[in-house]
Design an enzyme around this catalytic site. Sequence first.
Site, PDB file in Angstrom:
ATOM      1  N   ARG A 313       0.851  -1.188   0.000  1.00 11.11           N
ATOM      2  CA  ARG A 313       0.000   0.000   0.000  1.00 11.11           C
ATOM      3  C   ARG A 313       0.891   1.243   0.000  1.00 11.11           C
ATOM      4  O   ARG A 313       1.586   1.487   0.988  1.00 11.11           O
ATOM      5  CB  ARG A 313      -0.893   0.046   1.253  1.00 11.11           C
ATOM      6  CG  ARG A 313      -1.697  -1.226   1.504  1.00 11.11           C
ATOM      7  CD  ARG A 313      -3.002  -1.258   0.757  1.00 11.11           C
ATOM      8  NE  ARG A 313      -3.620  -2.579   0.814  1.00 11.11           N
ATOM      9  CZ  ARG A 313      -4.519  -2.957   1.715  1.00 11.11           C
ATOM     10  NH1 ARG A 313      -4.904  -2.104   2.651  1.00 11.11           N
ATOM     11  NH2 ARG A 313      -5.038  -4.176   1.676  1.00 11.11           N
ATOM     12  N   GLU A 315       0.350   4.123   0.621  1.00 16.12           N
ATOM     13  CA  GLU A 315      -0.389   5.189   1.294  1.00 16.12           C
ATOM     14  C   GLU A 315       0.547   6.127   2.050  1.00 16.12           C
ATOM     15  O   GLU A 315       1.570   5.704   2.589  1.00 16.12           O
ATOM     16  CB  GLU A 315      -1.380   4.578   2.291  1.00 16.12           C
ATOM     17  CG  GLU A 315      -2.569   3.936   1.610  1.00 16.12           C
ATOM     18  CD  GLU A 315      -3.442   3.172   2.581  1.00 16.12           C
ATOM     19  OE1 GLU A 315      -4.607   3.540   2.728  1.00 16.12           O
ATOM     20  OE2 GLU A 315      -2.950   2.196   3.183  1.00 16.12           O
ATOM     21  N   ARG A 321      -0.655   2.548  12.976  1.00 17.87           N
ATOM     22  CA  ARG A 321      -1.192   1.263  12.538  1.00 17.87           C
ATOM     23  C   ARG A 321      -1.148   1.038  11.032  1.00 17.87           C
ATOM     24  O   ARG A 321      -1.773   0.119  10.534  1.00 17.87           O
ATOM     25  CB  ARG A 321      -2.617   1.078  13.065  1.00 17.87           C
ATOM     26  CG  ARG A 321      -3.587   2.143  12.610  1.00 17.87           C
ATOM     27  CD  ARG A 321      -4.865   2.121  13.427  1.00 17.87           C
ATOM     28  NE  ARG A 321      -6.027   2.099  12.543  1.00 17.87           N
ATOM     29  CZ  ARG A 321      -6.968   1.169  12.565  1.00 17.87           C
ATOM     30  NH1 ARG A 321      -6.929   0.179  13.406  1.00 17.87           N
ATOM     31  NH2 ARG A 321      -7.976   1.202  11.726  1.00 17.87           N
ATOM     32  N   HIS A 322      -0.421   1.860  10.303  1.00 14.81           N
ATOM     33  CA  HIS A 322      -0.307   1.677   8.863  1.00 14.81           C
ATOM     34  C   HIS A 322       1.135   1.400   8.444  1.00 14.81           C
ATOM     35  O   HIS A 322       2.059   2.030   8.939  1.00 14.81           O
ATOM     36  CB  HIS A 322      -0.812   2.919   8.118  1.00 14.81           C
ATOM     37  CG  HIS A 322      -2.294   3.044   8.137  1.00 14.81           C
ATOM     38  ND1 HIS A 322      -2.959   3.758   9.109  1.00 14.81           N
ATOM     39  CD2 HIS A 322      -3.253   2.534   7.312  1.00 14.81           C
ATOM     40  CE1 HIS A 322      -4.266   3.682   8.880  1.00 14.81           C
ATOM     41  NE2 HIS A 322      -4.479   2.944   7.807  1.00 14.81           N
ATOM     42  N   GLU A 464      -9.904  -1.782  14.385  1.00 19.71           N
ATOM     43  CA  GLU A 464     -10.321  -2.682  13.330  1.00 19.71           C
ATOM     44  C   GLU A 464      -9.129  -3.534  12.887  1.00 19.71           C
ATOM     45  O   GLU A 464      -8.042  -3.023  12.667  1.00 19.71           O
ATOM     46  CB  GLU A 464     -10.835  -1.840  12.147  1.00 19.71           C
ATOM     47  CG  GLU A 464     -11.327  -2.641  10.965  1.00 19.71           C
ATOM     48  CD  GLU A 464     -10.336  -2.686   9.827  1.00 19.71           C
ATOM     49  OE1 GLU A 464      -9.811  -1.638   9.452  1.00 19.71           O
ATOM     50  OE2 GLU A 464     -10.068  -3.797   9.326  1.00 19.71           O
ATOM     51  N   SER A 467     -11.480  -7.080   7.732  1.00 26.97           N
ATOM     52  CA  SER A 467     -12.569  -6.634   6.872  1.00 26.97           C
ATOM     53  C   SER A 467     -13.012  -7.819   6.031  1.00 26.97           C
ATOM     54  O   SER A 467     -12.170  -8.479   5.425  1.00 26.97           O
ATOM     55  CB  SER A 467     -12.092  -5.529   5.938  1.00 26.97           C
ATOM     56  OG  SER A 467     -12.537  -4.291   6.394  1.00 26.97           O
ATOM     57  N   ARG A 515      -1.055  -6.420  12.647  1.00 30.79           N
ATOM     58  CA  ARG A 515      -2.075  -5.828  13.519  1.00 30.79           C
ATOM     59  C   ARG A 515      -2.579  -6.819  14.546  1.00 30.79           C
ATOM     60  O   ARG A 515      -2.849  -6.459  15.684  1.00 30.79           O
ATOM     61  CB  ARG A 515      -3.263  -5.325  12.687  1.00 30.79           C
ATOM     62  CG  ARG A 515      -2.999  -3.995  12.073  1.00 30.79           C
ATOM     63  CD  ARG A 515      -4.301  -3.331  11.608  1.00 30.79           C
ATOM     64  NE  ARG A 515      -3.972  -2.179  10.787  1.00 30.79           N
ATOM     65  CZ  ARG A 515      -4.850  -1.467  10.092  1.00 30.79           C
ATOM     66  NH1 ARG A 515      -6.122  -1.810  10.124  1.00 30.79           N
ATOM     67  NH2 ARG A 515      -4.463  -0.444   9.386  1.00 30.79           N
TER      68      ARG A 515
END
Lengths: 541, 541
Positions: A313, A315, A321-322, A464, A467, A515
């Site tokens: 990712r 991002e 948490r990323h 979270e 998913s 996570r």
Amino acid sequence: MSSSESQDPAAASEVQLSKKAAKKEAAKADKLRRRQEIAAASAATANLSVDEDDPLAANYGDVPLVELQSKTPANVDDWTPVEALGVALENKTVLIRGTAQTIRPVGKKMAFLVIRDDYFTVQCLVQAQPDTVSPQMVKFAASLNRESIVDVEGVVTIPTAPIKGATQQVEIQVRKLHCISRAMPTLPINLDDAARSEIEIEKAIQAGEQLVRVNQDTRLNFRVLDLRTPANQGIFSVQSHVSNAFRQFLLSEGFREIHTPKLIAGSSEGGASVFRLDYKGQPACLAQSPQLHKQMCICARFGRVFEIGPVFRAEDSYTHRHLCEFTGLDLEMEIKKHYFEVMDVVDRLFVAMFDSLNQHCKKDLEAIGSQYPFEPLKYLRNTLRLTYEEGIQMLKDVGVEIEPFGDLNTEAERKLGQLVLEKYGTEFYMLHRYPLAVRPFYTMPCYDNPAYSNSFDVFIRGEEIISGAQRVHVPELLEQRAAACGIDVKTISTYIDAFRYGAPLHGGFGVGLERVVMLFCGLNNIRKTSLFPRDPLRIAP
Amino acid sequence: MSSSESQDPAAASEVQLSKKAAKKEAAKADKLRRRQEIAAASAATANLSVDEDDPLAANYGDVPLVELQSKTPANVDDWTPVEALGVALENKTVLIRGTAQTIRPVGKKMAFLVIRDDYFTVQCLVQAQPDTVSPQMVKFAASLNRESIVDVEGVVTIPTAPIKGATQQVEIQVRKLHCISRAMPTLPINLDDAARSEIEIEKAIQAGEQLVRVNQDTRLNFRVLDLRTPANQGIFSVQSHVSNAFRQFLLSEGFREIHTPKLIAGSSEGGASVFRLDYKGQPACLAQSPQLHKQMCICARFGRVFEIGPVFRAEDSYTHRHLCEFTGLDLEMEIKKHYFEVMDVVDRLFVAMFDSLNQHCKKDLEAIGSQYPFEPLKYLRNTLRLTYEEGIQMLKDVGVEIEPFGDLNTEAERKLGQLVLEKYGTEFYMLHRYPLAVRPFYTMPCYDNPAYSNSFDVFIRGEEIISGAQRVHVPELLEQRAAACGIDVKTISTYIDAFRYGAPLHGGFGVGLERVVMLFCGLNNIRKTSLFPRDPLRIAP
């Protein structure tokens, strides 16, 4: 170290005093041989610390490189793990290999070493004695650098007072000491500093003392040292155990493990957060998840599949948490009628995993907890399920207003986690029937209200982690949903075509390994649970 | 399908004839409800094939989308797997879900379906009968496209003659037939063609018949269909089993599973065969192997580690055994003295894996062999070890000259495999003590002759699958070797620095999952053992 010693390292120490002369001769021959080898050895091993006039020189020193180049096969059982050192071995001669964690000379005739091997440490005493330990050997011991790797041979004794600085309650009276690999004299991180808990640091401050606090970036820059702390050893044992619990549970339920490509034509699932590259002249990218291919495996009638692999990712997220690269635990399965069938698997899988961690990783969890204290995760035997509507109602009841067809932000997730814990006594629960608008295009809308979807998220300690959803298996609807989500249908045509050949009802989920470990252990940063983390600012080591 | 039916689908067929009126009423109500639902259902399900004037219309038809959107939870035990259909179920009503593999109408009153589920198939008969099966239902059955997914409810009967076209020796007298997902009428690949062996094609040619041969590229273009053949289902079950055997053996021997980064600063291990990309403004590449990071884990005192993950090679290799992305099985471990300790692990690990495959994957190996015939792999209980010198001597003895400090080419490897098989009766063996010049810079030179190295390759059926070695753990020697191999030492400085903090003796190996499966099963192309292969010409699907 001579080859005869290495074949039976315990034998030498049982030599009688009457054999003194023979021993001296052997040492002499050994010295000569060593001299020749030293001359032959490469520059890398030039810093040998043996005093060649010491008749006991064979008992210690840096092992020349040539001896470490697979010169003679070893009987690996000759070495005793530090963990096994206990009172049952009293007066026995043992050989151990480990890391010299601390080196403490006491005058010129004595030096204490603490040798570490896995979680275990043992105190070793090098004390000058006629005919066995020369003062030069004590000097050699004192000259070792911390974190060097050594072979220690000696006799196990039981001290009268408990040993504070080591896990094992025996001491080794050292007879031989050879250094396999020298660490540099000053390390970029001191292991004691890296292993210290925040509580200890705070206590010291209150006592007017100043202790070094190693910050996260320094740790990651010298990750090879940082990873040696007991807490980090524990974290990565737990990580290994999580993957294994995931896999074993799924294999036992008829899932197959798959490996989908990470190099993808076009732009994966779309969006900005994709790493692009040139693939032999074609535009390509790194898969943001195995989503499309794992669904294609379902279309290929694989029935039930899972994958453990990297996901990418690009991002610009600088949160706790990323990561830009993490390990995805992904699953996809045929369902008969309802996405609850997927949630049933989540439920049983994670409860089994948590049970297994608590049962099999006690030592690891203790090691983590002693540096980063945390409470054991609270979870129910049957995982709580709430609808998204119920969730936002709970928040509304305490005055937190949520956009009914929006998503929960991090703060709202945390708050809901608190409320759920208070009301239901669990830190692990599922929220389902999310608004369709906040889910990916391949999510199946609800039968009764297309503003909602057959999807779910799972939370640990208010964050979270999972998913999941039923997927759209009808190609026409899939095209329609992709277009509605702004995706160029042409770029995913092979994926959509996969549903034109008869497509099973199916669903699945994805979860980030890092996570799971972070939240199970109540850690505050995902960089702690990634071996060599990758974030927008870090691509090394 | 009404929700009451789905709750207990077997119940309906046990209804007495006296309840005919009630049944008609129910059907009528059901029809009304269905009409309303059909109106509500999306365009995607518009092609419903139910004749609404048929009083038995509830027994068949396309299931409207709304019923497939998790409208009602299912009791998954209501469905019987095709595998379980046997004589013990005679006269019982069963519900099965599967793929309509063949559809054969016989006149207007009868149609045969063969339903596939995993490796298993069952013949189903749809025959018009008053009060249960309408002619319209037969018509509906006949109208199904191959590879559509259906729910079939019916009574198990035992035919008087053996059934040739299906694995299960029972027949289902169909009472209800609902289509879950329609395949398109003409598929790009016919499954029968894709599943045919070369032997069958040759036989047909000899009989003057012409059968379709699906070439490799067509298969890969429509991989989702190709993967449905029994041989491919077998291949990917074996693949899943290989990973698992690898992992379970290593976990049982104290290894930890790790996940190293695939995004690497600079250029990984160097060389041209690297995929480059931009990482947030920094030059980066995809890891060509976990080599550097798995060794760093050893420096971090992880002791014994393994990884299963993708590796990326931008090589322009168009051979039967090279891919641009494959799944690496990697291992790294501390050793006490000798690289034989690593070879010992290879030996026990692979013998255990082969045993396990032969024991647990019988059905899968049969499925593969029936399309691609192969002889079971010949291997010894203790794996043969030859030195490289012995190997090239064996070749020399039969007139094949090899450059003594060069590498074996593919042809020489094959020849040596033949010689070894003839002399030692094994198709699995190890060759060790390779010339240093043909090994990577991190390979430890031999103690007695630096022209050789402490390295090994492992062969299956005359092809190399494993490369392993003792590694250089001395930073100065590592720098020297990297420079000698033309690598810019600056680009791997964090790797080399990892050895300055005390580095254990260690070794390890890497093996390609796809190659293990290919060679164990005697397959001729690695594209057969990669789910969605990536080669210089292919990055889709």
